[in-house]
Each structure stands twice: as structure tokens, then as C-alpha cells.
Design an enzyme around this catalytic site. Structure first.
Site, PDB file in Angstrom:
ATOM      1  N   VAL A 124      39.584  35.803  46.205  1.00 55.75           N
ATOM      2  CA  VAL A 124      40.217  36.950  46.859  1.00 55.75           C
ATOM      3  C   VAL A 124      40.940  37.817  45.829  1.00 55.75           C
ATOM      4  O   VAL A 124      40.897  39.045  45.892  1.00 55.75           O
ATOM      5  CB  VAL A 124      41.212  36.469  47.946  1.00 55.75           C
ATOM      6  CG1 VAL A 124      41.892  37.648  48.627  1.00 55.75           C
ATOM      7  CG2 VAL A 124      40.503  35.605  48.976  1.00 55.75           C
ATOM      8  N   GLU A 125      41.595  37.175  44.867  1.00 55.51           N
ATOM      9  CA  GLU A 125      42.408  37.896  43.888  1.00 55.51           C
ATOM     10  C   GLU A 125      41.572  38.666  42.871  1.00 55.51           C
ATOM     11  O   GLU A 125      41.844  39.827  42.587  1.00 55.51           O
ATOM     12  CB  GLU A 125      43.330  36.915  43.153  1.00 55.51           C
ATOM     13  CG  GLU A 125      44.506  36.412  43.967  1.00 55.51           C
ATOM     14  CD  GLU A 125      45.576  37.475  44.176  1.00 55.51           C
ATOM     15  OE1 GLU A 125      45.519  38.505  43.488  1.00 55.51           O
ATOM     16  OE2 GLU A 125      46.445  37.281  45.030  1.00 55.51           O
ATOM     17  N   SER A 126      40.557  38.007  42.299  1.00 51.49           N
ATOM     18  CA  SER A 126      39.896  38.598  41.123  1.00 51.49           C
ATOM     19  C   SER A 126      38.379  38.533  41.131  1.00 51.49           C
ATOM     20  O   SER A 126      37.758  38.958  40.151  1.00 51.49           O
ATOM     21  CB  SER A 126      40.399  37.880  39.863  1.00 51.49           C
ATOM     22  OG  SER A 126      39.993  36.516  39.896  1.00 51.49           O
TER      23      SER A 126
END
Length: 515
Positions: A124-126
Site C-alpha cells: 500500500v505504501e510503496s
């Protein structure tokens, strides 16, 4: 009856013949009338995309659920459709990178006794890109902002950014998530706080009337955070049920067994790869935390990762390989202009200045250090070859300190023409209301010229200097909570009281008294 049967058979035979001829005409078209290749591309690009029912998806999520709740609703369904229908290529890409990073995440999550499914948070982040940089300047697999990275001692300097180091950033992310879980007692709330900060989550709890679940405070969270936990749930589903949606990665990136080489010299990573018969960017890819394609001369015991199979070749001729791969800075032979030489002469430390070393403490900044040592920020930058204002804890700075007046008196020769010129300069400065000379800050304006001329008779008295207040300049991503942790655990309430803050909201550029 027989006639109608005969006619039916005749019509059927004619239809079959026409069909056969038509099929033959399609298979063996005339060269002049042949369709372009684009027709075939369009046919081949058609992809079967299953559309599952809500009940089936909800059942699959309940089977995947472990320690972190995977709640199903219309928000989650919309994001599942995004990853399995509208943006299938994104899911393919992260599936191809999964073997490269998931084993590493699983190792650290097991070490900290944390839920294994937290590994999907990095997707989700990167999107599992170690060099990912967001619009808010968050960096790395786990998207750390600079203040949070400093809290967890991730080094950031001109050549290194440990936010992009998979091992160190994963360790820091585990510690941070554990802190947030202890704070809120829920992994869903910890995920929300990881995205928008614990301060915003506490505000949402207060506005909701004291609710302590993610979906209970959902309407009061920032817009981005409202889709954060649903995105996490959708990614968990999409990556586990990709084959059921006819999604398969084009290829799988497998980790390379690596060894560590301690470096104490400048090193060009591309030249080293060439010396070891490796692809040009392979060593750089194994060391994503190195910001440039080389290491500077100042590195000491830097652990450089290289493929394990290259170790024997390196050991055979280590000195020659490392010397050939040394990074050499091109020398510019252009002579400086006269104005440049004069400017350099003005800012160079005088003979009466004593060289010293200052060790940067947590919370220090260039302005504060310059005031403490009675120098300018520009001088500090020049003496230490600093391009920006960023400092790291325990960094050593060269500082040229003025020699006290008493020490000068003992060694002062008889007055000369140069001393007379200095005295006249002091008089001119005093006439304009300014104070000049090495002891200017300790001398009243009206007596500045007199004190500098008669320095041999009576040394100037040192003025009482009040203890300077410690000021923190708010950076993007800062919260009262992480600022309080950085300055000797001063409480959030003390910060509010000292700075007359009514709420928790901070804006970049604000100045806060922290000590």
C-alpha cells in the site's frame, strides 16, 4: 413431405458449402485485401476478467483473516474491483516483486512477534519500490518522513538515506507500528495512525465521542486515511486471490544471495560492477540506500552488499579491483576570478581564531550553533562544506573560535599602523550605531571604539548572556507527539503551554520552544 424434406436438405447443403467457402476465404485471404496486424493484436489482447459476487469475496476474506480484522463493505469492494479489474497491471507488478521482499518482512515481523499480514502494508505504501518518493517527501518501502526517520535513527546525509535500506527501514517500521499498537490497542487504528499520525487519530476519537475502532471514527479521519485501511484489506485479498481473477505476474524477481564488503575509500559502484563482471546497475540495486552511483572518500567501514558468487573473484585481487573502481573527482583547472579570491579572503578564519570541533546534539540547528560560537551560519557552512541546513546527531563540525581578549593582550606587539587602522574602523562602526571587533557582542555600542583602542589598558567586561531557548522549526510530517519524544521526552501538554497552542495542529515553518 418428401419434397419438403428434400428442399430442406438442399438448402442445408448449400448453406454448409457457403460456410466452408467463407471459412476457406478467411483462412486464405487475398494478399491485397488482407487485414492489418492490428486486428490480430486487438483479438489477442482480450482478457477474461471474472466478476465475483459480494458473498464469495466476503467468504474469502473471512478465510484470510487472522489477527487483523478484514472487514467487507462497499468501500472495500470498490478497492478490490480497482486492483482486480481496473488496475490489474499494478497487481501484476507487485506480485512480481513479492519474492524479493516478503521473506525479509516476514523475518522481522516474526522477530518482533507481530502479525504476519502487516507485510502487505508496504505494498500500500510503496508498491514494493525501495526508492519510492511521495509528493510529501516520504521515502522508501515504508515511506518514512524525515522527522520519524530521525526518531528511529535512520541515517540521512549527502550520500546515504537509510529510509531506502530494506533491512533498516523494515526494522524501524516494525518498531513504529508496535508503538502505535501499544498506544491505541488495535491494529486497524495503528495502521490509520501510521498514515496520518497519532495526533489526527486522537482528534477523530474525540470528535466521534470516544469511539475506538477504525470504522467508528471513519467519518472524522482525513480523506486519504479513510481509504488507507480499506486499501490494505483489498491488497490482502487481491494478492492472495489473483489467480481466481486471472491475474498472474509476467515474471518473478528472486532475491540474490549477498555478501558484505566493508569499504573505507571512495568507490564507483558501476566501475566495481564492471570489474566483477556484473550488470552495470546490479551493485547499485543491492544497495538502494546509496543515493548516488558512488561512495565518497570519507566513508568508514561502510557495509556494501555484493553478490555472494562474486566474493571469490574479489578476494583473488582485492586491492587492484578496489583501486580500479575508485571514484575520482574531475579536477577543474580554471583560475578563480579576483572578486572570488577577495571574498574567500574575507570569510577565511583569521590568525587570531582557534580551530575547534563541535559535536551536534539532538535538536541542534545551524543558527543556534552559530550564535553559541559567535560566528555566522555562512561561515559554518563554508568551514564544513555544507550545502544545506540539515544536521545529524553526533555529526562533527569544525568551528574557528575567536581568541579571548586576555590572550591577545599577552602576545600583543606595540601599536602599529595596522592597529591604528583597526581603531579607526571601530570608530566608524560606532558612529553608525554598529559594534565591530572580536569582542563586539560584549561591548556596549557607545563604548565600542574606546574599548577597542584602549584594549591594552582595560579588557572589556563580559556581559551576562542569558541561556538561549531551544527552538524547533516544524518540518512536514512533524507532530507534537514525535517532537516531544525528540527533546528529552517533554510532554505534549508542556509544549502546548510553552507555545500557547490551543490544539494539536502544526504547520511547516512554525517555531516551537522546546527547552
Amino acid at each position: 413431405m418428401r419434397i419438403s424434406t428434400f428442399l430442406s436438405g438442399l438448402v442445408l447443403s448449400l448453406g454448409l458449402c457457403l460456410s466452408v467457402h467463407a471459412r476457406q476465404a478467411t483462412v486464405l485471404p487475398d494478399a491485397a485485401a488482407a487485414p492489418k496486424d492490428t486486428t490480430k493484436v486487438l483479438v489477442d489482447s482480450v482478457e477474461f476478467i471474472p466478476v465475483e459476487t459480494d458473498e464469495l469475496i466476503q467468504d474469502r476474506l473471512s478465510c484470510l483473516e487472522q489477527e487483523i480484522p478484514l472487514e467487507f463493505n462497499k468501500h472495500v469492494r470498490g478497492l478490490i474491483d480497482y486492483f482486480t479489474i481496473r488496475n490489474r497491471n499494478y497487481t501484476r507488478r507487485v506480485l512480481s516483486r513479492q519474492p524479493l521482499y516478503f521473506p525479509l518482512f516476514e523475518k522481522y515481523l516474526a522477530k518482533h512477534n507481530m502479525p504476519d499480514e502487516l507485510k502487505y502494508l508496504a505494498v500500500v505504501e510503496s508498491a514494493l519500490l525501495p526508492k519510492a518518493v511521495s509528493s510529501a517527501k516520504a521515502v522508501g518501502l515504508w515511506q518514512f518522513m524525515t522527522p520519524t526517520a530521525n526518531d528511529f535513527k535512520l541515517v540521512q546525509n549527502s550520500y546515504l538515506d537509510e529510509r531506502m535500506d530494506p533491512e533498516k527501514s523494515t526494522e524501524a517500521a516494525c518498531k513504529f507500528l508496535k508503538q502505535l499498537y501499544r498506544m491505541f490497542g488495535s491494529w486497524e487504528m495503528a495502521l490509520a495512525a501510521y498514515n496520518c499520525g497519532p495526533g489526527n487519530v486522537k482528534k477523530a476519537i474525540a470528535r466521534s465521542g470516544g469511539k475506538t475502532t477504525f470504522w467508528g471514527i471513519y467519518p472524522w479521519l482525513p480523506r486519504e486515511t479513510r481509504s488507507y485501511v480499506p486499501s490494505f484489506t483489498a491488497i490482502v485479498y487481491a494478492m492472495n486471490h489473483a489467480p481466481d481473477h486471472n491475474i498472474r505476474p509476467d515474471s518473478l524477481q528472486q532475491p540474490i544471495l549477498a555478501d558484505t564488503l566493508l569499504i573505507n575509500q571512495s568507490l564507483d559502484l558501476k566501475l566495481l560492477a564492471k570489474q566483477l563482471n556484473l550488470p552495470e546497475n546490479q551493485i547499485a540495486d543491492l544497495n538502494p540506500a546509496v543515493k548516488k552511483q558512488y561512495l565518497p572518500e570519507t566513508v568508514q567501514n561502510f557495509p556494501l552488499r555484493i553478490p555472494a558468487f562474486s566474493r571469490p573473484l574479489l578476494e583473488e585481487n582485492r586491492l587492484a579491483i578496489l583501486d580500479s573502481a575508485r571514484h575520482r573527482v574531475p579536477v577543474k583547472m580554471t583560475m578563480p576570478a579576483a572578486s572570488t579570491m577577495i571574498a574567500r579572503a574575507v570569510t577565511a578564519p583569521s590568525d587570531s581564531a582557534k580551530k575547534g570541533v563541535y559535536v551536534v546534539q539532538r535538536g541542534d540547528n545551524l543558527t543556534r550553533i552559530a550564535q553559541e560560537h559567535q560566528v555566522t551560519v555562512a561561515q559554518l557552512k563554508e568551514w564544513n562544506s555544507l550545502k544545506g541546513n540539515a544536521l545529524l546527531a553526533h555529526q562533527k563540525l569544525v568551528v574557528f573560535k575567536p581568541v579571548p581578549a586576555e590572550a591577545k593582550e599577552e602576545k600583543a606587539p606595540a601599536p602599529t599602523a595596522e592597529a591604528t587602522l583597526l581603531a579607526s574602523a571601530e570608530e566608524t562602526a560606532a558612529a553608525k550605531g554598529k559594534v565591530a571587533g572580536p569582542n563586539a557582542e560584549a561591548t556596549p555600542k557607545e563604548n565600542a571604539a574606546t574599548a577597542s583602542v584602549a584594549v591594552k589598558r582595560a579588557p572589556a567586561r563580559k556581559a551576562e548572556v542569558a541561556t538561549p531557548q531551544t527552538i524547533h522549526h516544524v518540518q512536514p510530517g512533524d507532530t507534537l507527539w514525535n517532537i516531544s519524544k525528540r527533546y528529552n521526552n517533554i510532554s505534549v501538554e508542556q509544549l502546548k503551554k510553552a507555545n500557547k497552542l490551543k490544539g494539536d495542529e502544526l504547520k511547516p515553518g512554525m517555531k516551537l520552544i522546546v527547552g
